[in-house]
Design a protein around this motif. Structure first.
Motif, PDB file in Angstrom:
ATOM      1  N   PHE A 654       0.719  -1.251   0.221  1.00  0.00           N
ATOM      2  CA  PHE A 654      -0.332   0.163   0.234  1.00  0.00           C
ATOM      3  C   PHE A 654       0.937   1.237  -0.122  1.00  0.00           C
ATOM      4  O   PHE A 654       0.483   2.355  -0.665  1.00  0.00           O
ATOM      5  N   LEU A 655       1.628   1.092   1.015  1.00  0.00           N
ATOM      6  CA  LEU A 655       2.442   2.782   1.453  1.00  0.00           C
ATOM      7  C   LEU A 655       3.663   2.746  -0.443  1.00  0.00           C
ATOM      8  O   LEU A 655       4.228   3.333  -0.527  1.00  0.00           O
ATOM      9  N   THR A 668       6.618  14.518  -4.399  1.00  0.00           N
ATOM     10  CA  THR A 668       6.430  14.339  -2.939  1.00  0.00           C
ATOM     11  C   THR A 668       7.636  13.340  -2.518  1.00  0.00           C
ATOM     12  O   THR A 668       7.712  13.571  -1.194  1.00  0.00           O
ATOM     13  N   HIS A 669       8.404  13.971  -3.302  1.00  0.00           N
ATOM     14  CA  HIS A 669      10.060  13.689  -2.897  1.00  0.00           C
ATOM     15  C   HIS A 669      10.680  14.385  -1.806  1.00  0.00           C
ATOM     16  O   HIS A 669      10.246  15.655  -1.961  1.00  0.00           O
ATOM     17  N   GLY A 670      10.767  13.841  -0.848  1.00  0.00           N
ATOM     18  CA  GLY A 670      11.257  14.905   0.143  1.00  0.00           C
ATOM     19  C   GLY A 670      10.173  15.599   1.431  1.00  0.00           C
ATOM     20  O   GLY A 670      10.458  17.328   1.595  1.00  0.00           O
ATOM     21  N   THR A 671       8.846  14.588   1.080  1.00  0.00           N
ATOM     22  CA  THR A 671       7.948  15.675   1.871  1.00  0.00           C
ATOM     23  C   THR A 671       7.101  14.407   2.807  1.00  0.00           C
ATOM     24  O   THR A 671       8.310  13.172   2.998  1.00  0.00           O
ATOM     25  N   ILE A 674       6.241  10.124   2.914  1.00  0.00           N
ATOM     26  CA  ILE A 674       7.593   9.631   3.144  1.00  0.00           C
ATOM     27  C   ILE A 674       7.855   9.265   4.325  1.00  0.00           C
ATOM     28  O   ILE A 674       7.882   7.132   4.584  1.00  0.00           O
ATOM     29  N   MET A 675       7.667   9.852   5.078  1.00  0.00           N
ATOM     30  CA  MET A 675       7.836   8.949   6.410  1.00  0.00           C
ATOM     31  C   MET A 675       6.875   8.130   7.265  1.00  0.00           C
ATOM     32  O   MET A 675       7.540   6.633   8.084  1.00  0.00           O
ATOM     33  N   PRO A 676       5.593   7.427   6.610  1.00  0.00           N
ATOM     34  CA  PRO A 676       5.143   6.243   7.050  1.00  0.00           C
ATOM     35  C   PRO A 676       5.868   5.284   6.255  1.00  0.00           C
ATOM     36  O   PRO A 676       5.364   3.560   6.576  1.00  0.00           O
ATOM     37  N   PRO A 731      -1.612  10.752  10.128  1.00  0.00           N
ATOM     38  CA  PRO A 731      -1.508  12.477  10.047  1.00  0.00           C
ATOM     39  C   PRO A 731      -0.201  12.427   9.203  1.00  0.00           C
ATOM     40  O   PRO A 731      -0.090  13.532   8.775  1.00  0.00           O
ATOM     41  N   THR A 732       0.642  11.534   8.849  1.00  0.00           N
ATOM     42  CA  THR A 732       1.887  11.770   8.232  1.00  0.00           C
ATOM     43  C   THR A 732       1.373  11.580   6.440  1.00  0.00           C
ATOM     44  O   THR A 732       2.062  12.787   6.114  1.00  0.00           O
TER      45      THR A 732
END
Length: 847
Positions: A654-655, A668-671, A674-676, A731-732
């Motif tokens: 999924f991610l 979305t690179h560097g946003t 990417i965190m989740p 949230p991320t």
């Protein structure tokens, strides 16, 4: 007899093994080929960067030295370069790119039209006028604006990055000097709105070792000015046209494949990214269906359930396994410390201008101690990520040393060697964490390269600690091989553990290139960084994860050996085929050519499928077994491994689809999006298995010594963490979607501004709930593991007898119930048969 098809032959153990090793050779050869030709596609570092009037702005040596300053102050754990690293601070490359463009606009309209160009309020800081004077000024019309834009675009296109000399126009030279002023102010005075306290970069004075006489001095202002040269080179990488190094012809894309989008010069995504993204989605589903079909057709057949072996029974532990008990509370404590630091970092993400505990009115000394001046975000993030890698690696190595004696059916010749590894990991953790903090805080001005912090995200150890870690890994590998060298010849499980151990011990060396100095070229440096992060952590650890789950499910009698071996080989085949060159998705925007966009992208999403199929089958068998036993001795261990497989699926499926198509990743690179992906991967795919290993050690000790075993705390910790990691993603993802929309609708520069994240404050503070659950979950696990080792009690015999009686009683009831049901069915059916017989005889008599 039914004739075997080609597919039937391919899905045999022999052909799967042969195909696996063929793919290993092909993939490694391809990786070596691309590495050998790396110099042909990486952006060059010019010997000089000069203006049109031949003023030298900076040189090759300056870039190399100033990159060292960038690393030394650990700015990569605050901001990013070409979208890589941390997301709290700015993307330095994009800032310099955008600022250069705005200064060029200001210069060209002023020099050519003697008028002013009005843009958004965010751009007014670059105008040489006051906001109050705008009403009295004549602005450009649309035709004049278009002319200015073409001038700016021509300036960028005519700036060629080559190995000898890069020539800036006079306007671009002025823009560079403006960027130096901008960076100096930000790094020296700080940026409280983005969590950088400032004044960490200090003057450096060199003195004579005998007389203490001052020999040399470098001011903080000069250091920042030098850092600006390295950042400006990265700005050239993302803004200047790529050149064929053999013909020196300009191409229609930049060195970073047109990332980021910048409407001021009409730089945007290329069509090839959309084509690749489309093919990803078109091929993903049919290939996924194929994997599911192969799984149920060839791996889980009814005949395999008859071949389940008896579950592992532990009555004693080898001495080397007993020595591992001391590792468990230490690793669990590292987890608690690391996750507590995660709460600290989350607080700064939510409001970078506030200290962690605002207690100045009650305990001013505590407020000062926990201030961002003493605990800056970049230093804490560096320690946080490094502790995560260390405790996961230590947990996995514990499993290896726990399982190896069982596979070989003998202990190490010198079990006390396990204690050496234990003390080595303690020294490594304590001194590396100390070095990371002291290096980032400018406490090691001359020895930071060997003892301080590292600039590379996720693996921040520097050379002395790198060397200790490599020696530690090699020593551990030799311990494993010494036990399994004979068993690995015939046992496929032993062979996989030896080869994966070799890869883990060997691939880390790529991180130490070059050994005695820094790598001047950022693109080349980041190329090898992903070798370690992707190939060392994700590839080799994933190979081991496959072995862990297959071996464990077979040992517990949940899956047959035949199914497990075939499925293991199939999974290893997919992992090697997809993950080796799938590392290319990290190379899209940091200076390598666009062929990496099309390399190794689809099979990474299919790779978890066989793993999930294995867990589904094992879980079905587990339910059948517990229906009769009512007691599964390794239920806690199996729970964590099952959770790992599920989160592995979520992370890589999924991610993956959320961020890893080129079209989506471009914006979305560097946003935050990417965190989740990274957190679910590290904790879910690898961290959960490490925790399962710790519980395996503790449970084995409990069985060997007949200790009482309770699962309430373990279950509580598991569900707190699982719910946390899923809630944390919400949230991320929402913040990341917002940043992606801003990048698409406006331009990437605005995605990293504090003002862009202000509307998402609610989602920032929402993380308090999952983060609190996470900390409580880890504390529960730490106490559960520690108490089971230090405060365990012997199980009373009467309790054991009562439990056995209950099991026997349950089984008898079930058997009696089945027998009674069968007897009733027979009684009902008998009269019907007799009646039928009488009718038949009557008919015969009449005839």
């Amino acid at each position: 007899m039914k004739k075997e098809s080609i597919l039937d032959k391919f899905m045999t153990t022999k052909w799967l093994a042969w195909t696996f090793w063929t793919i290993v050779v092909v993939m490694v050869t391809a990786l070596v080929f691309y590495t050998a030709n790396l110099g042909k596609e990486t952006p060059p570092i010019p010997q000089q960067v000069v203006s049109e009037k031949w003023e030298v702005l900076y040189t090759w040596d300056d870039i190399a030295q100033w990159k060292a300053y960038f690393q030394q102050y650990d700015l990569t754990d605050w901001g990013s370069m070409m979208g890589m690293w941390a997301y709290l601070g700015p993307d330095f490359s994009t800032d310099f790119f955008h600022n250069r463009a705005t200064v060029l606009y200001d210069l060209y309209w002023n020099l050519n039209f003697w008028k002013f160009l009005l843009r958004e309020d965010a751009e007014l800081e670059h105008l040489w006028i006051k906001k109050s004077d705008i009403a009295n000024i004549t602005f450009l019309n649309d035709i004049e604006k278009g002319a200015v834009k073409e001038m700016v675009k021509a300036d960028f296109k005519n700036t060629i990055l080559n190995e000898e000399k890069t020539i800036y126009s006079e306007a671009s030279a002025i823009a560079y000097k403006s960027n130096v002023v901008y960076l100096t102010k930000m790094l020296l005075e700080g940026d409280p709105t983005r969590g950088y306290p400032g004044w960490i970069i200090k003057d450096w004075v060199a003195t004579h070792w005998k007389t203490w006489e001052k020999i040399a001095e470098v001011t903080a202002e000069k250091k920042v000015a030098q850092i600006a040269a390295f950042v400006d080179w990265s700005q050239l990488v993302i803004s200047s046209p790529r050149v064929n190094k053999e013909t020196w012809e300009k191409m229609d894309r930049t060195w970073s494949n047109n990332w980021p989008n910048e409407p001021l010069i009409d730089q945007d995504i290329a069509w090839v990214n959309h084509v690749v993204s489309l093919w990803e989605f078109l091929l993903l589903w049919p290939l996924s269906i194929l994997v599911v079909f192969l799984g149920f057709k060839y791996f889980f057949t009814p005949e395999d359930k008859k071949d389940l072996q008896k579950p592992l029974k532990i009555t004693k532990m080898f001495q080397s396994q007993k020595n591992l008990l001391w590792w468990v509370p230490v690793i669990a404590l590292l987890i608690v410390v690391q996750m507590t630091m995660w709460g600290y970092l989350a607080h700064i993400y939510a409001d970078p201008s506030l200290n962690f505990l605002d207690t100045h009115w009650l305990l001013p000394w505590l407020d000062n101690l926990l201030s961002q001046q003493n605990l800056p975000f970049n230093a804490m993030r560096s320690i946080h990520t490094q502790l995560a890698i260390l405790w996961i690696a230590a947990g996995w190595l514990v499993w290896w040393m726990m399982i190896a004696p069982w596979v070989a059916w003998k202990d190490h010749k010198y079990p006390w060697l396990v204690h050496i590894l234990y003390w080595a990991i303690l020294v490594l953790v304590i001194w590396s964490v100390t070095g990371l903090y002291m290096g980032a805080m400018w406490m090691l001005p001359e020895s930071w390269f060997w003892l301080g912090n590292e600039w590379r995200e996720l693996i921040n150890l520097w050379r002395a600690w790198d060397t200790v870690l490599v020696i530690w890994l090699v020593f551990w590998f030799l311990l494993i091989v010494s036990l399994l060298k004979k068993a690995s010849v015939k046992n496929p499980f032993a062979a996989v553990i030896v080869w994966s151990a070799f890869a883990i011990a060997g691939l880390y060396v790529a991180w130490m290139i070059p050994f005695q100095k820094i790598m001047p070229n950022f693109t080349v440096d980041d190329f090898y960084r992903w070798w370690v992060i992707h190939l060392w952590v994700e590839l080799t650890f994933e190979l081991f994860a496959v072995w862990v789950i297959t071996f464990f499910t077979v040992a517990l009698g949940l899956v047959s050996t035949r199914s497990a071996v075939k499925l293991m080989l199939f999974e290893l085949l997919l992992v090697m085929f997809s993950w080796t060159l799938w590392v290319g998705h990290h190379y899209w925007w940091q200076g390598l050519d666009q062929h990496w966009i099309a390399i190794g992208w689809i099979f990474s999403a299919m790779e978890p499928l066989p793993l999930v199929l294995l867990i589904v089958e094992a879980w079905n068998n587990y339910r059948e077994k517990t229906f009769w036993d009512k007691w599964f001795e390794f239920g806690t261990v199996f729970m964590w491994i099952s959770g790992s497989a599920v989160l592995n699926f979520i992370w890589a499926w999924f991610l993956w689809m959320v961020i890893n198509t080129p079209t989506i990743n471009y914006y979305t690179h560097g946003t935050y999006l990417i965190m989740p992906h990274g957190h679910v991967a590290l904790l879910g795919a690898f961290g959960y298995i490490a925790i399962a290993f710790l519980y395996l050690v503790v449970r084995s000790n409990s069985l060997a010594n007949n200790y009482v075993w309770k699962t309430k705390l373990a279950n509580t910790g598991f569900w707190l963490l699982t719910i946390w990691v899923l809630l944390f993603a919400v949230p991320t993802i929402m913040i990341g979607f917002h940043q992606g929309w801003v990048a698409y609708d406006q331009w990437y520069f605005f995605t990293r501004l504090h003002e862009t994240l202000e509307p998402m404050k609610t989602w920032m503070w929402f993380r308090i709930l999952p983060d609190t659950m996470m900390i409580l979950g880890w504390v529960a696990i730490f106490w559960d593991l520690t108490s089971k080792i230090l405060f365990s009690k012997k199980e009373e015999k009467t309790w054991v007898i009562e439990k056995a009686k209950k099991v026997v009683k349950t089984v008898k009831k079930s058997v009696t119930k089945k027998t009674t049901t069968k007897a009733k069915t027979t009684t009902k059916k008998t009269p019907v048969k007799k009646a039928t017989t009488k009718k038949t005889k009557a008919k015969k008599t009449e005839k």
